[in-house]
Motif scaffolding. Structure first.
Motif, PDB file in Angstrom:
ATOM      1  N   SER A  54       5.588  -5.888   6.533  1.00  0.00           N
ATOM      2  CA  SER A  54       6.030  -4.669   7.214  1.00  0.00           C
ATOM      3  C   SER A  54       5.924  -3.441   6.320  1.00  0.00           C
ATOM      4  N   MET A  55       5.638  -3.656   5.034  1.00  0.00           N
ATOM      5  CA  MET A  55       5.541  -2.547   4.087  1.00  0.00           C
ATOM      6  C   MET A  55       4.100  -2.218   3.724  1.00  0.00           C
ATOM      7  N   GLN A  57       1.771  -0.397   4.866  1.00  0.00           N
ATOM      8  CA  GLN A  57       1.367   1.009   4.854  1.00  0.00           C
ATOM      9  C   GLN A  57       1.820   1.719   3.582  1.00  0.00           C
ATOM     10  N   SER A  58       2.895   1.231   2.989  1.00  0.00           N
ATOM     11  CA  SER A  58       3.409   1.855   1.770  1.00  0.00           C
ATOM     12  C   SER A  58       2.531   1.567   0.559  1.00  0.00           C
ATOM     13  N   PHE A  59       1.624   0.602   0.693  1.00  0.00           N
ATOM     14  CA  PHE A  59       0.703   0.298  -0.400  1.00  0.00           C
ATOM     15  C   PHE A  59      -0.579   1.127  -0.306  1.00  0.00           C
ATOM     16  N   GLU A  60      -0.684   1.945   0.734  1.00  0.00           N
ATOM     17  CA  GLU A  60      -1.848   2.815   0.879  1.00  0.00           C
ATOM     18  C   GLU A  60      -1.785   3.955  -0.151  1.00  0.00           C
TER      19      GLU A  60
END
Length: 232
Positions: A54-55, A57-60
Motif C-alpha cells: 500500500s506504500m 507510491q511512496s517509493f516513487e
C-alpha cells in the motif's frame, strides 16, 4: 569531501528476512548494494514487511529494480504440472533446507514490482531467484526441482563449494550476452539453484543454456538496442 547536488537514479531492491536472537531481521547482501552504487545509482531498500504494497507510491520515482536471490517461489503462483510424490518433496526439503521455505510476502512484493517494471518499461535486472520472479510475472513457469523433473547430469548447486562452483553455459548467438562477451560461444558461470525456468514467458528470449538444456539467462528483445549494446 565533495558532495554532489546531482539527483541520481533510484533502484529498488527488496530485503530478505532472517531470524536473529529470536527476532526477524531484514537484510540485503552488500554485493548487490555495491553493484547499484558502482553504476551511479542510489539503492533504495524496500522492506519485506506486511503492508508495504500500500506504500508503493511512496517509493516513487522508481528508475530501476534489482531482483536477486532468496527462497523458492510459491508454486501456487505459476501453473505447474510436476508430479512430485510426498517422498520426493520430503527429499527436496531435506536436501535444500535453506531454500525451500516459502516466503509469500516477499513473493507478493517482488511480483508486484516485476509486473510494474513490465507494464511501465522500468529497467530491471533479475539475478538467480530474481530471474525466476520475472519469468513468473510474465506468465512463465518453473521446475520445482531440476534433478527430480529432468534427471539432469549437470550439477547446478554445490553446497560444499558455494563460492567457487562453476559450470559452463552455451551462449546464444546475436544476444546481448553474446555481444558483451566478445561473441564467445561458451562461458563459465557460478551456479546455486535447484529450481529453474521450465516454460519461458513469451516476451523473453533465451541468452544462455546449461549443458542439460536448462535456460540460464534470458532477456526482453523489445527493450534492447543491439547497435548501442544496451537496454532501453
Amino acid at each position: 569531501m565533495v558532495v554532489s547536488s546531482k539527483i541520481l537514479p533510484r533502484v529498488l531492491i527488496v530485503s530478505r528476512r532472517t531470524l536473529r536472537k529470536n527476532k526477524f531481521v531484514d537484510f540485503v547482501g552488500e554485493y548487490h548494494l555495491d553493484l547499484i552504487v558502482s553504476h551511479g545509482a542510489v539503492p533504495v531498500i524496500m522492506p519485506r514487511v506486511t503492508g508495504v504494497h500500500s506504500m508503493l507510491q511512496s517509493f516513487e520515482p522508481i528508475h530501476g529494480v534489482l531482483l536477486c536471490e532468496g527462497e523458492d517461489i510459491d508454486p501456487s503462483l505459476y501453473a505447474h504440472d510436476a508430479e512430485l510424490s510426498p517422498e520426493d518433496m520430503e527429499e527436496i526439503n531435506r536436501l535444500h533446507l535453506g531454500d525451500t521455505t516459502i516466503d509469500r510476502e516477499k513473493d507478493s512484493i517482488e511480483l508486484t514490482l516485476a509486473r510494474l517494471c513490465l507494464e511501465r518499461n522500468i529497467p530491471f535486472l533479475g539475478i538467480c531467484r530474481g530471474s525466476q520472479i520475472l519469468n513468473v510475472a510474465a506468465g512463465g513457469t518453473l521446475y520445482q526441482d531440476i534433478d527430480k523433473e529432468i534427471g539432469t547430469t549437470t550439477k547446478h548447486i554445490d553446497y560444499e563449494n558455494y563460492d567457487e562452483y562453476r559450470h559452463a553455459v552455451r551462449v546464444v548467438e546475436e544476444t546481448p550476452l553474446h555481444q558483451w562477451f566478445d561473441e564467445m560461444d561458451e562461458i563459465m558461470v557460478n551456479s546455486y539453484h535447484h529450481q529453474g525456468v521450465k516454460r519461458l514467458a513469451q516476451r523473453f528470449v533465451p541468452m544462455a543454456y546449461a549443458p542439460d538444456g536448462l535456460i540460464e539467462g534470458f532477456y526482453d528483445p523489445n527493450r534492447y538496442d543491439p547497435e548501442e549494446g544496451q537496454f532501453l
